[in-house]
Scaffold this motif. Structure first.
Motif, PDB file in Angstrom:
ATOM      1  N   HIS A 105       0.868  -1.179   0.109  1.00 59.46           N
ATOM      2  CA  HIS A 105       0.059  -0.143  -0.208  1.00 59.46           C
ATOM      3  C   HIS A 105       0.714   1.269  -0.005  1.00 59.46           C
ATOM      4  O   HIS A 105       2.175   1.298   0.318  1.00 59.46           O
ATOM      5  CB  HIS A 105      -1.097   0.050   1.189  1.00 59.46           C
ATOM      6  N   LYS A 106       0.188   2.495  -0.184  1.00 63.81           N
ATOM      7  CA  LYS A 106       1.085   3.603  -0.120  1.00 63.81           C
ATOM      8  C   LYS A 106       1.221   4.015   1.444  1.00 63.81           C
ATOM      9  O   LYS A 106       0.642   3.373   2.008  1.00 63.81           O
ATOM     10  CB  LYS A 106      -0.160   4.893  -0.476  1.00 63.81           C
ATOM     11  N   ALA A 107       2.236   4.932   1.570  1.00 67.85           N
ATOM     12  CA  ALA A 107       3.015   5.004   2.686  1.00 67.85           C
ATOM     13  C   ALA A 107       3.537   3.704   3.453  1.00 67.85           C
ATOM     14  O   ALA A 107       3.047   3.061   4.413  1.00 67.85           O
ATOM     15  CB  ALA A 107       2.016   5.646   3.798  1.00 67.85           C
ATOM     16  N   PRO A 108       4.293   3.178   2.595  1.00 63.45           N
ATOM     17  CA  PRO A 108       4.477   1.418   2.959  1.00 63.45           C
ATOM     18  C   PRO A 108       5.326   1.305   4.438  1.00 63.45           C
ATOM     19  O   PRO A 108       6.099   2.111   4.798  1.00 63.45           O
ATOM     20  CB  PRO A 108       5.845   1.365   1.768  1.00 63.45           C
ATOM     21  N   ASP A 109       4.888   0.265   4.995  1.00 64.41           N
ATOM     22  CA  ASP A 109       5.500   0.119   6.552  1.00 64.41           C
ATOM     23  C   ASP A 109       6.213  -1.209   6.207  1.00 64.41           C
ATOM     24  O   ASP A 109       6.535  -1.706   5.254  1.00 64.41           O
ATOM     25  CB  ASP A 109       4.309  -0.026   7.403  1.00 64.41           C
ATOM     26  N   THR A 110       6.621  -1.663   7.182  1.00 66.14           N
ATOM     27  CA  THR A 110       7.628  -2.809   7.236  1.00 66.14           C
ATOM     28  C   THR A 110       6.848  -3.993   6.668  1.00 66.14           C
ATOM     29  O   THR A 110       7.539  -4.856   5.997  1.00 66.14           O
ATOM     30  CB  THR A 110       8.118  -3.195   8.867  1.00 66.14           C
ATOM     31  N   GLN A 136      19.681  -4.967   8.432  1.00 58.82           N
ATOM     32  CA  GLN A 136      20.015  -6.086   9.527  1.00 58.82           C
ATOM     33  C   GLN A 136      20.193  -7.387   8.781  1.00 58.82           C
ATOM     34  O   GLN A 136      21.165  -8.267   9.216  1.00 58.82           O
ATOM     35  CB  GLN A 136      18.813  -6.162  10.642  1.00 58.82           C
ATOM     36  N   PHE A 137      19.424  -7.642   7.506  1.00 59.67           N
ATOM     37  CA  PHE A 137      19.667  -8.835   7.073  1.00 59.67           C
ATOM     38  C   PHE A 137      20.245  -8.506   5.517  1.00 59.67           C
ATOM     39  O   PHE A 137      20.174  -9.513   4.735  1.00 59.67           O
ATOM     40  CB  PHE A 137      18.257  -9.733   7.039  1.00 59.67           C
ATOM     41  N   GLY A 138      20.784  -7.595   5.380  1.00 57.78           N
ATOM     42  CA  GLY A 138      21.838  -7.335   4.027  1.00 57.78           C
ATOM     43  C   GLY A 138      20.997  -7.104   3.044  1.00 57.78           C
ATOM     44  O   GLY A 138      21.322  -7.772   1.562  1.00 57.78           O
ATOM     45  N   VAL A 139      19.612  -6.730   2.986  1.00 58.92           N
ATOM     46  CA  VAL A 139      18.766  -6.751   1.639  1.00 58.92           C
ATOM     47  C   VAL A 139      18.510  -5.505   1.266  1.00 58.92           C
ATOM     48  O   VAL A 139      18.307  -4.562   2.055  1.00 58.92           O
ATOM     49  CB  VAL A 139      17.488  -7.209   1.809  1.00 58.92           C
ATOM     50  N   PRO A 140      18.787  -4.967   0.038  1.00 59.04           N
ATOM     51  CA  PRO A 140      18.471  -3.491  -0.484  1.00 59.04           C
ATOM     52  C   PRO A 140      17.022  -3.322  -0.670  1.00 59.04           C
ATOM     53  O   PRO A 140      16.202  -4.109  -0.882  1.00 59.04           O
ATOM     54  CB  PRO A 140      19.232  -3.710  -1.932  1.00 59.04           C
ATOM     55  N   ALA A 141      16.719  -2.177  -0.527  1.00 64.10           N
ATOM     56  CA  ALA A 141      15.356  -1.639  -0.650  1.00 64.10           C
ATOM     57  C   ALA A 141      15.004  -1.615  -2.184  1.00 64.10           C
ATOM     58  O   ALA A 141      15.671  -1.673  -3.255  1.00 64.10           O
ATOM     59  CB  ALA A 141      15.356  -0.002  -0.246  1.00 64.10           C
ATOM     60  N   PRO A 142      13.629  -2.068  -2.162  1.00 64.47           N
ATOM     61  CA  PRO A 142      13.103  -2.056  -3.698  1.00 64.47           C
ATOM     62  C   PRO A 142      13.044  -1.049  -4.401  1.00 64.47           C
ATOM     63  O   PRO A 142      13.008   0.386  -3.592  1.00 64.47           O
ATOM     64  CB  PRO A 142      11.708  -2.824  -3.302  1.00 64.47           C
ATOM     65  N   GLU A 143      12.764  -0.945  -5.627  1.00 65.82           N
ATOM     66  CA  GLU A 143      12.592   0.302  -6.228  1.00 65.82           C
ATOM     67  C   GLU A 143      11.176   0.816  -6.024  1.00 65.82           C
ATOM     68  O   GLU A 143      10.237   0.285  -5.592  1.00 65.82           O
ATOM     69  CB  GLU A 143      12.704   0.172  -7.707  1.00 65.82           C
ATOM     70  N   ILE A 144      11.266   2.303  -6.229  1.00 71.15           N
ATOM     71  CA  ILE A 144      10.103   3.068  -5.996  1.00 71.15           C
ATOM     72  C   ILE A 144       9.026   3.124  -7.274  1.00 71.15           C
ATOM     73  O   ILE A 144       9.735   3.497  -8.171  1.00 71.15           O
ATOM     74  CB  ILE A 144      10.272   4.347  -5.261  1.00 71.15           C
ATOM     75  N   LEU A 145       8.013   2.504  -7.139  1.00 70.72           N
ATOM     76  CA  LEU A 145       6.975   2.684  -8.344  1.00 70.72           C
ATOM     77  C   LEU A 145       5.873   3.384  -7.922  1.00 70.72           C
ATOM     78  O   LEU A 145       4.728   3.148  -7.107  1.00 70.72           O
ATOM     79  CB  LEU A 145       6.695   1.411  -8.776  1.00 70.72           C
ATOM     80  N   GLU A 146       5.832   4.826  -8.176  1.00 73.42           N
ATOM     81  CA  GLU A 146       4.914   5.696  -7.794  1.00 73.42           C
ATOM     82  C   GLU A 146       3.487   5.714  -8.608  1.00 73.42           C
ATOM     83  O   GLU A 146       2.602   6.026  -8.417  1.00 73.42           O
ATOM     84  CB  GLU A 146       5.329   7.012  -7.658  1.00 73.42           C
ATOM     85  N   ASN A 147       3.668   5.109  -9.913  1.00 77.07           N
ATOM     86  CA  ASN A 147       2.624   4.979 -10.816  1.00 77.07           C
ATOM     87  C   ASN A 147       2.763   3.442 -11.527  1.00 77.07           C
ATOM     88  O   ASN A 147       3.661   3.521 -12.120  1.00 77.07           O
ATOM     89  CB  ASN A 147       2.438   6.240 -11.785  1.00 77.07           C
ATOM     90  N   ALA A 148       1.885   2.720 -11.239  1.00 76.54           N
ATOM     91  CA  ALA A 148       1.946   1.327 -12.096  1.00 76.54           C
ATOM     92  C   ALA A 148       1.172   1.100 -13.270  1.00 76.54           C
ATOM     93  O   ALA A 148       0.876   0.184 -13.709  1.00 76.54           O
ATOM     94  CB  ALA A 148       1.492   0.390 -10.847  1.00 76.54           C
ATOM     95  N   GLN A 177      -5.907   2.759  -1.192  1.00 78.00           N
ATOM     96  CA  GLN A 177      -4.742   2.498  -0.712  1.00 78.00           C
ATOM     97  C   GLN A 177      -3.706   1.845  -1.783  1.00 78.00           C
ATOM     98  O   GLN A 177      -2.528   1.722  -1.364  1.00 78.00           O
ATOM     99  CB  GLN A 177      -4.721   1.403   0.446  1.00 78.00           C
ATOM    100  N   ARG A 178      -4.090   1.592  -2.997  1.00 81.82           N
ATOM    101  CA  ARG A 178      -3.277   1.238  -3.844  1.00 81.82           C
ATOM    102  C   ARG A 178      -2.355   2.360  -4.557  1.00 81.82           C
ATOM    103  O   ARG A 178      -2.668   3.348  -4.653  1.00 81.82           O
ATOM    104  CB  ARG A 178      -4.112   0.434  -5.204  1.00 81.82           C
TER     105      ARG A 178
END
Length: 299
Positions: free
Chosen positions: A9-14, A47-59, A74-75
């Motif tokens: 969803h928008k305003a992504p959480d963990t 903590q687990f060595g994973v890069p952040a995903p790409e930001i896709l503001e328009n799908a 929320q999409r």
């Protein structure tokens, strides 16, 4: 790699970010977020060595798997072609074609994924760590009323794989990563975890932040009140609510801009100002959005 994107969803959480990463990794899809990640999620990824995903503001033009949400408001913008949904929220979804939908009443989407892909997760320390982080985040270290025994059981199994010996300490460290609001713009604090709802055709926004010292919030009370009033008038909301949740005191200072009688009726309280303390209230999904929606539906 596939052209299918897994996104929350928008305003992504963990939960939304980690679930997207794990599902995409296992299925060979692309993980994305609908906006920047917050400090808590950043802590988990590092903590687990994973890069952040790409930001896709328009799908627009993309095929999507939705995780941790299903409501249209929320999409990500431009979401049209949906392949599947994995979620733990109530359903408010319409789509012209049959698609795969997996929804369970548990504390996080991560719990569902840990069960769906048990073998793959047990073989991958990073996946286990990310899903553990998501469960601890969404359940507020098992304090939230959304927590189930299944969440606790799955979290314990994930912790073993991820090499986390003290789940509570890890959860506290995770929460502390974004707990302070000192020096942060009010808009960023309100929108760090903000969702739009359609309650009987009216637009209602509910934001939430978690703190370990509610006094930080009280020191900026006037700023929150002004921002919520401005947001309501400028963006066409019928009501805007902001939950400042103290995870130590286990309660929420609930700010609002809108009809005070709706707040009083929803939470059975007497409101004498622009906010009210709600002891024991930690969950937007279970303790705030449903009673507010009920008041709107009853008219």
């Amino acid at each position: 790699m596939s052209d299918i994107y897994v996104i929350g969803h928008k305003a992504p959480d963990t939960d939304t970010v980690c679930s997207a990463i794990v599902y995409a990794g296992i299925k060979g899809y692309k993980a994305a977020t609908a906006g920047p990640i917050n400090e808590e999620t950043e802590f988990a990824l590092k903590q687990f060595g994973v890069p952040a995903p790409e930001i896709l503001e328009n799908a627009a033009g993309k095929t999507l798997v939705l995780v941790d949400h299903n409501e249209e408001k929320q999409r990500v913008d431009g979401a049209e072609k949906i392949l599947a949904i994995i979620d733990h929220h109530k359903m408010n979804f319409n789509y012209p074609d049959p698609i795969f939908i997996h929804v369970e009443p548990v504390g996080s989407t991560a719990t569902i994924l840990a069960k769906m892909f048990s073998n793959e997760v047990k073989a991958n320390k990073a996946y286990a760590g990310l899903l553990l982080s998501a469960i601890l985040s969404d359940t507020v270290i098992f304090k939230s009323p959304t927590t189930t025994e299944e969440d606790k059981k799955i979290a314990a199994e994930l912790a073993q794989v991820a090499g986390i010996s003290d789940i509570t300490k890890f959860g506290v460290d995770l929460k502390k990563a974004k707990a302070s609001i000192k020096g942060k713009p009010i808009a960023d604090v309100v929108h760090v975890d903000f969702k739009d709802y359609d309650f009987k055709g009216l637009k209602v926004g509910i934001g939430q932040t978690e703190v370990v010292d509610i006094e930080e919030v009280y020191e900026r009370k006037d700023e929150f009140v002004k921002y919520l009033n401005d947001l309501k008038s400028s963006k066409g909301y019928d009501m805007v609510i902001f939950m400042a949740t103290d995870i130590v005191k286990e309660g929420t200072e609930l700010f609002y801009s809108g009809d005070a009688s709706k707040i009083e009726k929803a939470f059975n309280v007497k409101v004498s100002g622009p906010s009210v303390w709600l002891p024991g209230v930690l969950s937007r999904k279970k303790q705030v959005a449903p009673p507010v929606e009920k008041v709107y539906l009853e008219g």
